[in-house]
Design an enzyme around this catalytic site. Sequence first.
Site, short mmCIF file in Angstrom:
data_model
loop_
_atom_site.label_atom_id
_atom_site.label_comp_id
_atom_site.label_asym_id
_atom_site.label_seq_id
_atom_site.Cartn_x
_atom_site.Cartn_y
_atom_site.Cartn_z
N GLY A 10 -28.70 -38.62 -45.14
CA GLY A 10 -29.02 -38.80 -46.57
C GLY A 10 -30.10 -39.85 -46.76
O GLY A 10 -30.66 -40.38 -45.79
N ASP A 56 -18.49 -32.02 -41.55
CA ASP A 56 -18.01 -32.52 -42.85
C ASP A 56 -16.88 -33.50 -42.59
O ASP A 56 -15.80 -33.11 -42.13
CB ASP A 56 -17.52 -31.32 -43.68
CG ASP A 56 -17.01 -31.75 -45.05
OD1 ASP A 56 -16.98 -32.97 -45.33
OD2 ASP A 56 -16.66 -30.84 -45.84
N LEU A 61 -12.46 -35.82 -37.44
CA LEU A 61 -13.46 -35.85 -36.37
C LEU A 61 -12.98 -36.84 -35.31
O LEU A 61 -12.53 -37.94 -35.66
CB LEU A 61 -14.82 -36.30 -36.95
CG LEU A 61 -15.97 -36.49 -35.95
CD1 LEU A 61 -16.45 -35.14 -35.43
CD2 LEU A 61 -17.14 -37.23 -36.61
N SER A 75 -21.52 -38.79 -49.15
CA SER A 75 -21.10 -38.35 -50.48
C SER A 75 -22.31 -37.84 -51.25
O SER A 75 -23.39 -38.43 -51.15
CB SER A 75 -20.49 -39.50 -51.30
OG SER A 75 -20.10 -39.02 -52.58
N GLY A 102 -9.86 -43.83 -40.13
CA GLY A 102 -9.07 -43.47 -38.95
C GLY A 102 -9.88 -43.63 -37.67
O GLY A 102 -9.37 -44.11 -36.65
N TYR A 145 -17.07 -38.79 -59.16
CA TYR A 145 -17.71 -39.75 -58.26
C TYR A 145 -17.07 -41.13 -58.40
O TYR A 145 -16.67 -41.75 -57.42
CB TYR A 145 -19.20 -39.82 -58.58
CG TYR A 145 -20.02 -40.67 -57.64
CD1 TYR A 145 -20.11 -40.36 -56.28
CD2 TYR A 145 -20.73 -41.78 -58.11
CE1 TYR A 145 -20.89 -41.14 -55.42
CE2 TYR A 145 -21.51 -42.55 -57.26
CZ TYR A 145 -21.59 -42.23 -55.92
OH TYR A 145 -22.36 -43.00 -55.07
#
Length: 313
Positions: A10, A56, A61, A75, A102, A145
Site C-alpha cells: 500500500g 489476506d 498466516l 486495511s 498472533g 473503518y
Amino acid sequence: MRALITGGAGFLGSHLCDRLIAEGCEVLCVDNLLTGKADNVAHLKGNARFTLIQHDISTPLEPAGPIDYVLHFASPASPVDYLKYPIQTLKVGSLGTLHALGIAKANHAKFLLASTSEVYGDPQVHPQPESYWGHVNPVGPRGVYDESKRFAEALTMAYHHEHRLDTRIARIFNCYGPRMRMDDGRAVPTFIGQALRGEPLTVYGDGAQTRSFCYIDDLIEGIWRLMNSDVHEPVNLGNPDERSILEIAKKILGHFNGTASRIEFRSLPVDDPKQRCPDLARAKASLGWQPRVGLEEGLGRTIAWFQQLAVSS
Ligand code: UDP
C-alpha cells in the site's frame, strides 16, 4: 532483523518496506492487493532481502522462519475504499489484527499497529490529544473503518496486558505523498488528478472543514522511531499545520500555472469530520519527533511524482 509488514504494497506500507530495507532488515511484505499495488514494491523485487507474499491477513498466516518486527498496516484506508469494501475493512481490522498479533506472539516479536485519527471521529476536542476518546458514529458509513481501528487498538492493548506482548500503536493523521492512488478518493490525489486533466477540483461542502496533512517521509520517520521506542500507549503521528480543504484545493491549483481547472463545490459526505489536527506533545516528548517537510514542499514533490507517472503511463 526480519520484519513482516501487512499492507506492505500500500501507500504507507511500501514506503515502510523501503525504510526497513534501508535499515538492513529482511522484509516479508504481506498484501492481498485489494487496494495496494504490486507496482509500489516492484523496485524491490530483485532484492534478496525482500519477499512479497500475496495473502489476506484476515485469514491465518504462519510465515516460515523467525520474525522480529510485525507492522500491521493492512486495511482499505480512504473513505472511497472502505465504503467499497466495508466488510473486508471490518475483517482486516479485527481478524487481521488478531492474526498479526498472533504472529508477533508466536515469534516474540515487537508489534506496531497502524491506527488512525479516525478513532477521534468528528472531534469535539481540538487539537486531538491521545487522551481524547473520540466522537464516532458506529453505524454511519465511516463506522466500518473507525470501529475496526478502535477494536484493533483494544485488541493490541489486550495482547500487551495479557500476553506481555511488546506493542505500539500509531494514530496516523492525514498523510500524502508519492504512491497514493489517484483514484483513492482522498482530497490530495483527487485534486492533483483533476488539475492534471484540466477538470474542476471537487471541494465537498463549503471546504471550510480542516485537515492537517503530513508528508510521507516525516510519517515514516515517526513510525520508525515509535517502533524502536518502549511507548505502549497510542501516539499521534501527523503534521499540526491545519488547513481548510478549500485552501488545499487552491494551493494545488496554484502549482498548475495556466490550467483550465477551477473549483466546484459538491455536497459534503455523511459524517465528514469538521476539523482534525494532532496534538503532538507525546510524540515530541517520547520520540523526539516532529514533522519537517512543509506543505508547499511536500505538495511540490507529490505533484512532480504524479506528473511523472502521467508521462510514463
Ligand atoms: N474532499 C473534498 N473533495 C474530494 C475529496 C475529499 O472536498 O474530492 C474533502 C473530504 O470531504 C474531507 C477532506 O477533503 O473533508 C479530506 O478527505 P480525505 O478523503 O482526503 O480524508 P479524510 O476525510 O479521511 O480525512
